[in-house]
Scaffold this active site. Sequence first.
Site, PDB file in Angstrom:
ATOM      1  CB  CYS A  91      -0.961  -0.428   5.230  1.00 42.56           C
ATOM      2  SG  CYS A  91       0.702  -1.024   4.811  1.00 42.56           S
ATOM      3  CD  GLU A 110      -1.381  -2.359   2.029  1.00 42.84           C
ATOM      4  OE1 GLU A 110      -2.185  -3.006   2.697  1.00 42.84           O
ATOM      5  OE2 GLU A 110      -0.163  -2.645   1.949  1.00 42.84           O
ATOM      6  NE  ARG A 132      22.563 -25.726 -10.444  1.00 49.46           N
ATOM      7  CZ  ARG A 132      21.878 -26.575  -9.674  1.00 49.46           C
ATOM      8  NH1 ARG A 132      22.056 -26.567  -8.365  1.00 49.46           N
ATOM      9  NH2 ARG A 132      20.999 -27.405 -10.219  1.00 49.46           N
ATOM     10  CD  GLU A 153      14.848 -29.971  -5.518  1.00 46.54           C
ATOM     11  OE1 GLU A 153      15.539 -30.603  -6.342  1.00 46.54           O
ATOM     12  OE2 GLU A 153      14.920 -28.736  -5.370  1.00 46.54           O
ATOM     13  CB  THR A 197      18.836 -37.848  -1.568  1.00 48.07           C
ATOM     14  OG1 THR A 197      17.718 -38.696  -1.794  1.00 48.07           O
ATOM     15  CG2 THR A 197      19.048 -36.958  -2.781  1.00 48.07           C
ATOM     16  CB  ALA A 200      12.169 -35.816 -12.463  1.00 52.40           C
ATOM     17  CG  LEU A 237      12.344 -37.567   3.065  1.00 48.65           C
ATOM     18  CD1 LEU A 237      12.114 -37.941   4.529  1.00 48.65           C
ATOM     19  CD2 LEU A 237      13.546 -36.635   2.938  1.00 48.65           C
TER      20      LEU A 237
END
Length: 366
Positions: free
Chosen positions: A117, A80, A240, A304, A229, A187, A309
């Site tokens: 605000c 605002e 990156r 990830e 992992t 994936a 897990l």
Amino acid sequence: MVIHRENEPIKNLVFDADSHHGVEFARMNADETWMQLAIEEAKKGIGLTSPNPAVGAVIVKNGQMLGKGWHTRAGMPHAEREAIANVLENHSAKAMMDATIYVTLEPCSTQGRTPPCTQGILDAGISRVVYGAEDPNPAHAGVAKRLLESQGLEVTVGVENEACLKLIRGFSKVQRSGLPWVMLKSAISLDGRITRPPGESQWLTSPASREMVQRLRFESDAIITGGNTFRIDNPALTLRSEALSAKTQPWRMVITRGKREELPPEHQLFTDVYADRTLVQESGDLLAALKQLAERGCQSVMVEAGGTLMAAFLEAKLVDEVAIFYAPLLTGGPDYGFAGLAEDISLRNSEFTQIGDDLLLRALVG
């Protein structure tokens, strides 16, 4: 279910009030149109504002936008006040007299790291306030409406409510439960594998999909992986892409059932320039891990990790959203995704995005 292509252009926000529909209908449509613009402003702050929510604001008078703004990060002016400052860059203070401000979230009414605000709105001479979502903190919800109306302002609540709530879902979850929003990213090949056979590329998906993963990391305040992992893949879990350099590197957390000293000390998470942003949850306690991240100001986190897990998070009912990249590969091998999942998990609000030859599914859990 929604299906679209990556980089599909956003439709232009055009308002054309049809006089046949009446003044109130025209005003409603105008409110929606301007709120959609405020939402686009708020999206600029996703991933940058924690522990604060992403908020956008637009100031309008006589059907013309005077200024707009978004909350850039915690400790900086709220949306605002950014919008008010934007108006003053090109207009006199009198320009805001009797204007309307559209805000994606209920304006704050208490003093924090920045002034309230609601007082900024009153000082500016704005006469109407439209906001999309109420403050999820029960102690603050509705306070702005009562305060502003007591000063003679007109207040409209709930315009584009669903879209505005989506902007603050991580913030809202922390307010309600003390836990961050959890996205599970994976994936998978067409035959259900999450890795490729030894000797082949480590990647299942295309470079374009991996760039999308960078954008998902940008939305997140922390990235969680598992001890196994960590040992095998030695991941960096960093941002990156130069295009995403405005964000502080997310926290990285390793969840393991052993001790930190048992993890390879030479791995990247312990030795790179962001090593001070690496945490280890030694007990394997998923709930404790999430609470620890919330206490550090994390609103949204991404998992990830390997199938074990990921399945543990799902079975513990700690996942809010999944982002699954499907690659056009048949890889073979033993590593199935979500290994050991003991029950079916239902998904809703599915959105599919085609990224080259890959397909990204984003959906809510439960």
